[in-house]
Every structure is written in C-alpha cells, then in structure tokens.
Design an enzyme around this catalytic site. Sequence first.
Site, PDB file in Angstrom:
ATOM      1  N   LYS A  27       0.831  -1.212   0.000  1.00 52.84           N
ATOM      2  CA  LYS A  27       0.000   0.000   0.000  1.00 52.84           C
ATOM      3  C   LYS A  27       0.863   1.258   0.000  1.00 52.84           C
ATOM      4  CE  LYS A  27      -1.796  -1.250   3.742  1.00 52.84           C
ATOM      5  NZ  LYS A  27      -2.349  -1.288   5.083  1.00 52.84           N
ATOM      6  N   ARG A 102     -10.689  -0.290   9.523  1.00 58.31           N
ATOM      7  CA  ARG A 102     -10.109  -1.617   9.691  1.00 58.31           C
ATOM      8  C   ARG A 102     -11.133  -2.637  10.159  1.00 58.31           C
ATOM      9  NH1 ARG A 102      -4.557  -0.314   9.830  1.00 58.31           N
ATOM     10  NH2 ARG A 102      -3.199  -2.105  10.103  1.00 58.31           N
ATOM     11  N   ARG A 141      11.204  -6.597   5.534  1.00 59.24           N
ATOM     12  CA  ARG A 141      11.063  -5.133   5.359  1.00 59.24           C
ATOM     13  C   ARG A 141      12.017  -4.370   6.284  1.00 59.24           C
ATOM     14  NH1 ARG A 141       5.179  -2.650   5.051  1.00 59.24           N
ATOM     15  NH2 ARG A 141       4.893  -3.552   7.116  1.00 59.24           N
ATOM     16  N   ARG A 176      10.597  -2.440  11.707  1.00 58.96           N
ATOM     17  CA  ARG A 176       9.488  -1.956  12.528  1.00 58.96           C
ATOM     18  C   ARG A 176       9.176  -2.959  13.631  1.00 58.96           C
ATOM     19  NH1 ARG A 176       4.744  -0.338   8.397  1.00 58.96           N
ATOM     20  NH2 ARG A 176       3.610  -1.606   9.887  1.00 58.96           N
ATOM     21  N   ARG A 187      -1.956  -9.612  13.123  1.00 63.10           N
ATOM     22  CA  ARG A 187      -2.485  -8.570  12.249  1.00 63.10           C
ATOM     23  C   ARG A 187      -3.241  -9.185  11.077  1.00 63.10           C
ATOM     24  NH1 ARG A 187       2.916  -5.772  10.943  1.00 63.10           N
ATOM     25  NH2 ARG A 187       1.787  -4.170   9.798  1.00 63.10           N
TER      26      ARG A 187
HETATM   27  P1  AMP Z   1      -0.348  -0.274   9.429  1.00 63.66           P
HETATM   28  O1  AMP Z   1       0.850   0.581   9.192  1.00 63.66           O
HETATM   29  O2  AMP Z   1      -1.569   0.181   8.682  1.00 63.66           O
HETATM   30  O3  AMP Z   1      -0.058  -1.736   9.230  1.00 63.66           O
HETATM   31  O4  AMP Z   1      -0.740  -0.095  10.981  1.00 63.66           O
HETATM   32  C1  AMP Z   1       0.183  -0.412  12.000  1.00 63.66           C
HETATM   33  C2  AMP Z   1      -0.534  -0.558  13.326  1.00 63.66           C
HETATM   34  O5  AMP Z   1      -1.174   0.694  13.678  1.00 63.66           O
HETATM   35  C3  AMP Z   1      -1.661  -1.575  13.374  1.00 63.66           C
HETATM   36  O6  AMP Z   1      -1.185  -2.898  13.581  1.00 63.66           O
HETATM   37  C4  AMP Z   1      -2.490  -1.065  14.547  1.00 63.66           C
HETATM   38  O7  AMP Z   1      -1.859  -1.379  15.767  1.00 63.66           O
HETATM   39  C5  AMP Z   1      -2.404   0.451  14.357  1.00 63.66           C
HETATM   40  N1  AMP Z   1      -3.498   0.959  13.504  1.00 63.66           N
HETATM   41  C6  AMP Z   1      -3.396   1.466  12.235  1.00 63.66           C
HETATM   42  N2  AMP Z   1      -4.602   1.819  11.761  1.00 63.66           N
HETATM   43  C7  AMP Z   1      -5.493   1.548  12.733  1.00 63.66           C
HETATM   44  C8  AMP Z   1      -6.913   1.677  12.843  1.00 63.66           C
HETATM   45  N3  AMP Z   1      -7.658   2.130  11.824  1.00 63.66           N
HETATM   46  N4  AMP Z   1      -7.497   1.315  14.012  1.00 63.66           N
HETATM   47  C9  AMP Z   1      -6.772   0.844  15.039  1.00 63.66           C
HETATM   48  N5  AMP Z   1      -5.436   0.662  15.000  1.00 63.66           N
HETATM   49  C10 AMP Z   1      -4.794   1.013  13.858  1.00 63.66           C
END
Ligand code: AMP
Length: 232
Positions: A27, A102, A141, A176, A187
């Site tokens: 993404k 999400r 990554r 990360r 996740r």
């Molecule tokens: P991402 O970079 O989108 O994979 O997000 C990394 C982490 O941020 C996720 O595993 C969640 O812990 C948190 N996170 C991101 N977006 C959301 C959301 N819409 N609601 C809740 N937690 C989020």
Amino acid sequence: MHVIIKRGIVEDKMKNIMFIAPPAAGKGTQAEIIVNKYNIPHISTGDILRDISKENSEIGNYVAETLANGLLVKDEITYQLVLDRLSKDDCKNGFIIDGFPRNYEQALAYDDILKKVGYDLGIIIVIEVDKETLAKRITGRRVCKKCGSVFNINNDLMKPKNESICDICGGDLYQRSDDNLDAFMNRFATYEKNTEKIINHYKDLGVLHFIDGNRTIDEISKQINEIIESTN
Ligand code: AMP
C-alpha cells in the site's frame, strides 16, 4: 472534466481513494506513486500512530505497546485522528486513506466522518496478496530512520546494497517493531476477520476494485492508474 496541467502534476476533480489491503501488501509503495502523480496527501493511520508512539506520554506509551503487539488502537483515538487529518486543507483535492477503516464499526464511523468534512467516499482499491508472500515481505522489510525509504532484504528488486544502510541517504535501516512473524499472524488474522464485513458494507455502491497484489510494483501501479483514470 476540467484538467489543469501544472508543473507536471495532473490536477482534475477530487480523487478520494481508499486502500484496503493486508499488512505488507505494498500500500505504502503504491500510495507514494499516486501522491507524486496527483499531488494529494497519503493518510496512513499506521504512520500517524507510529509518530504518536514516539511521544513520551501516557497515550504515546499506550500506542507503542499496542502497535508492538499487532493489536488495534482504541476507536476514540483513531476516529479523532482521522477527523483531524481530513479536516486539513490539503485534502480538498482528494486524498488516499490507508489503514482505516479496519473493521465494520470503523466503516460506519468513516461514513459519519465523511459527512462531517463533506467529502465523498470516492473509490476503494482492495489489494489481495497470499499470506505466505506477505509473511516473507514482512520479515524482510527494512525502513530508513532518516528518510523513511522502504527496502526489503527478501526481495532482489528492493534489496539495499548493505542490509543496515539506506541506499538513498546513508541513514540506518531498522525493522518496525510489528514486522515480526508473531505480530504479523495477529495482524493478518484480524485483517481477514474484519475485511469481509467492510467489503460487504461497500459492495452495493459500485466503488470496489479488486487487484492481484502478488505481481510486480509496476504491474500493480499500472492497473491502479487505469482504475483511477476510468473512474473520473
Ligand atoms: P499499518 O501501518 O496500517 O499496518 O498499521 C500499523 C498498526 O497501527 C496496526 O497494527 C495497529 O496497531 C495500528 N493501527 C493502524 N490503523 C489503525 C486503525 N484504523 N485502528 C486501530 N489501530 C490502527
């Protein structure tokens, strides 16, 4: 359609784009290509939350711990940050939202947030990638501490010359905290469980576009471009 060409940037009517994709589906990479082409902001709730997690405060510590465990951050924090971000001026010609909604509850909340800021849903791009491919990408990554460039030591096309140094700026590369196999499994399971309901919520609106994300960056980008151009 009114199209203005300004300094190589194509500006036409508003482009609101939502990405729905599992972790490490690419993404961020695809969003960057769109950002450069259309000059619209990339709103990633994950990126915003990673910034908050660096703050030395109660909320910063809570977010850092939640992210490291691959769990979802509380709704009241997420909703407010999406509303605040979409209220900024730079979203008026469009934006890419990624990482939100999400789950089904967040999709309903997003409907309300869009009403508040007066924007359309726009188009939704769903990137589908096999679990095994994602696990490999996640563990490989590496991100630059200094300039944010993303590399992958498990992919010949994205490998940095040196596993710990950024090819672009010479900064240190790091992994990360949530890019480990255990957090990925959490996740991914959460993603699969929640995505079906989100997609059902939007399925009758004619806004969904499904993409095979197992292909190369260029192939995926080409298809995304065609979708964006054909829906304006
Ligand atoms: P991402 O970079 O989108 O994979 O997000 C990394 C982490 O941020 C996720 O595993 C969640 O812990 C948190 N996170 C991101 N977006 C959301 C959301 N819409 N609601 C809740 N937690 C989020």
